[in-house]
Design an enzyme around this catalytic site. Sequence first.
Site, PDB file in Angstrom:
ATOM      1  N   ASP A  53       9.100  17.069 -14.448  1.00 36.69           N
ATOM      2  CA  ASP A  53       8.943  17.056 -15.759  1.00 36.69           C
ATOM      3  C   ASP A  53       7.754  16.434 -16.300  1.00 36.69           C
ATOM      4  O   ASP A  53       7.583  15.309 -16.165  1.00 36.69           O
ATOM      5  CB  ASP A  53      10.160  16.262 -16.552  1.00 36.69           C
ATOM      6  N   GLU A 133     -16.310  -1.670  -5.634  1.00 39.71           N
ATOM      7  CA  GLU A 133     -15.733  -3.051  -5.243  1.00 39.71           C
ATOM      8  C   GLU A 133     -14.605  -3.405  -6.082  1.00 39.71           C
ATOM      9  O   GLU A 133     -14.662  -3.339  -7.263  1.00 39.71           O
ATOM     10  CB  GLU A 133     -16.693  -4.098  -5.450  1.00 39.71           C
ATOM     11  N   GLU A 135     -12.044  -6.179  -7.229  1.00 41.12           N
ATOM     12  CA  GLU A 135     -11.635  -7.605  -7.507  1.00 41.12           C
ATOM     13  C   GLU A 135     -10.295  -7.705  -8.147  1.00 41.12           C
ATOM     14  O   GLU A 135      -9.963  -6.986  -8.988  1.00 41.12           O
ATOM     15  CB  GLU A 135     -12.533  -8.392  -8.605  1.00 41.12           C
ATOM     16  N   GLU A 219     -13.256 -14.526  -4.131  1.00 39.51           N
ATOM     17  CA  GLU A 219     -14.196 -14.298  -5.125  1.00 39.51           C
ATOM     18  C   GLU A 219     -14.272 -15.738  -6.121  1.00 39.51           C
ATOM     19  O   GLU A 219     -13.498 -16.805  -5.870  1.00 39.51           O
ATOM     20  CB  GLU A 219     -13.779 -13.297  -6.057  1.00 39.51           C
ATOM     21  N   GLU A 227     -11.710 -10.148  -3.295  1.00 45.24           N
ATOM     22  CA  GLU A 227     -12.496  -8.864  -3.354  1.00 45.24           C
ATOM     23  C   GLU A 227     -12.445  -8.039  -2.158  1.00 45.24           C
ATOM     24  O   GLU A 227     -12.417  -8.810  -1.250  1.00 45.24           O
ATOM     25  CB  GLU A 227     -14.015  -8.912  -3.747  1.00 45.24           C
ATOM     26  N   HIS A 276     -16.762  -2.797  -9.705  1.00 41.56           N
ATOM     27  CA  HIS A 276     -18.346  -2.465  -9.686  1.00 41.56           C
ATOM     28  C   HIS A 276     -18.506  -1.057  -8.950  1.00 41.56           C
ATOM     29  O   HIS A 276     -17.925  -1.035  -7.984  1.00 41.56           O
ATOM     30  CB  HIS A 276     -19.253  -3.402  -9.161  1.00 41.56           C
ATOM     31  N   ARG A 347     -27.555  -8.757 -12.301  1.00 40.90           N
ATOM     32  CA  ARG A 347     -26.101  -8.786 -12.445  1.00 40.90           C
ATOM     33  C   ARG A 347     -25.746  -9.020 -13.759  1.00 40.90           C
ATOM     34  O   ARG A 347     -24.482  -8.734 -14.257  1.00 40.90           O
ATOM     35  CB  ARG A 347     -25.411  -9.797 -11.652  1.00 40.90           C
ATOM     36  N   GLU A 366     -25.553   0.756  -9.347  1.00 43.73           N
ATOM     37  CA  GLU A 366     -24.303   0.142  -9.445  1.00 43.73           C
ATOM     38  C   GLU A 366     -24.065   0.113 -10.961  1.00 43.73           C
ATOM     39  O   GLU A 366     -24.761  -0.561 -11.741  1.00 43.73           O
ATOM     40  CB  GLU A 366     -24.277  -1.120  -8.796  1.00 43.73           C
ATOM     41  N   ARG A 368     -21.580  -1.700 -13.651  1.00 46.16           N
ATOM     42  CA  ARG A 368     -20.902  -2.790 -13.507  1.00 46.16           C
ATOM     43  C   ARG A 368     -19.832  -3.054 -14.231  1.00 46.16           C
ATOM     44  O   ARG A 368     -19.002  -3.933 -14.187  1.00 46.16           O
ATOM     45  CB  ARG A 368     -21.916  -4.063 -13.600  1.00 46.16           C
TER      46      ARG A 368
END
Length: 481
Positions: A53, A133, A135, A219, A227, A276, A347, A366, A368
């Site tokens: 369904d 990555e 976390e 982390e 992580e 990330h 970062r 990357e 983030r």
Amino acid sequence: MCKSFEDFLDLVNEHGIRMVDFKEVDLEGRWHHLSIPVERFTPALLEKGIGFDGSSYGFLAVEKSDMVFIPDLSSAFIDPVIEIPTITMIGDIFRITDDGYVRFESDPRNVAEKAERFMRDAGISDRCLFGPEFEFYVLDNVEYRNEINHIEVHLDSAQAAWNSIDSPYDPVDRNPGYKVRGHGGYHADLPFDVSFDLRNTMVRALEGCGVPVKYHHAENGGPGQVEIEVEFATLKEIADRTQKLKYLVKNLAIQNKKTVTFMPKPFYGECGSGMHVHFQMFNENKPIFYEENGYSQLSDIALWAISGILEHAPALTALCCPSTNSYKRLVPGWEAPVTVCFATSNRSAVIRVPGYARAPEDKRFEFRPADATANPYLCYAAIAMAAVDGIQKKSDPRAKGFGPYDKNMYYLTEEEKKIVGHLPKSLEEAADALERDHAFLLNGDVFSAELIASHLKKLRKDAQELSLVPHPLEFVKYYDL
């Protein structure tokens, strides 16, 4: 794991398999499942599929909801969390028409496949790789109530600093005193890293299920944040691996009397959890993001891809950060990037170019802001489509004011804030951004207008529901007025 039905039979005989479990993903990214005795799994089932369904998955209206899924043998793995020996595999979803079966346009796996095909057909990339990555928090207890007269959440972690006195988790009624202070968990070693053995178990299970792991570690978040970073894979494959990872991590935690949450911001005042996403492209086995003399050794193609992602970043948050809780993490000045720009080793930028990735085959960037509340098939496909849009338009991120900004973007002057854009501050703003800007997702019929409309409806419903619930902090501020 299986290339043919004969491979499947070999696994059955080698491991004494008794059951076959099928996973299908809904639009939110949750797995549903259905199981059969291994004796019922025949070559005919791979053609006829199994009916279900679709309306219960949120796909179709009740009056036209009959659908089928056909198992994908290549996704099969021996499930380490089920007591009876079981092979688990993912199913592809089909609509039933008068002419037979048609692949369902809004099946998230189909969206991922179409995105990969669109890049190949456009002559841009025949191999697009993602490296997320993950976390998340490993906790010992979670309690929550949301009733008309009782709003409560209680989270607890054996390693948290608040358990330095009278810890309830020591079996012999003693407290060894090794607790992790707030924001102090990054790469914490034993004896502070209390989930280390559990993560080793998780990693070995992931490796056994076809999810290669790069590394894992504690982390920043003191109450048990960790992580796991996985190796790169193609778009649909990495989305499959994301689903496997979340499934195995959660279930192995429960088997070890722990609980895991991928919520972006479970704790007030503690580090949030992101996903990330590292991204790179190849064509004819050549890395197309590398240029020795380019900015940070990035090619024009890489810069165009960055520009496309940044130009569509507000809309992308609706697919990559699709929960109301996501915007508790995406707050200016905290650990998550919200400034729409790029830079090397920075970062605080929405797109970071890793300074250590210098070889041509390693060159990447990357994205983030994303978090693991996202449906991975839709999240990764949307990132790829934004990158392709930038490449096709040869969009220069420097000309558009996206950087590079080699400074801490958390501390901008008021004049700089007027120049540099920011991500949406709420799920409502993200939905508005996606509603305004989604034409790039419709290119090549990768995303359908129906899928976008369904997703927007879900986002707005979540945002409205949250807006109607009183917050405990409101009682602190306003109860006595």
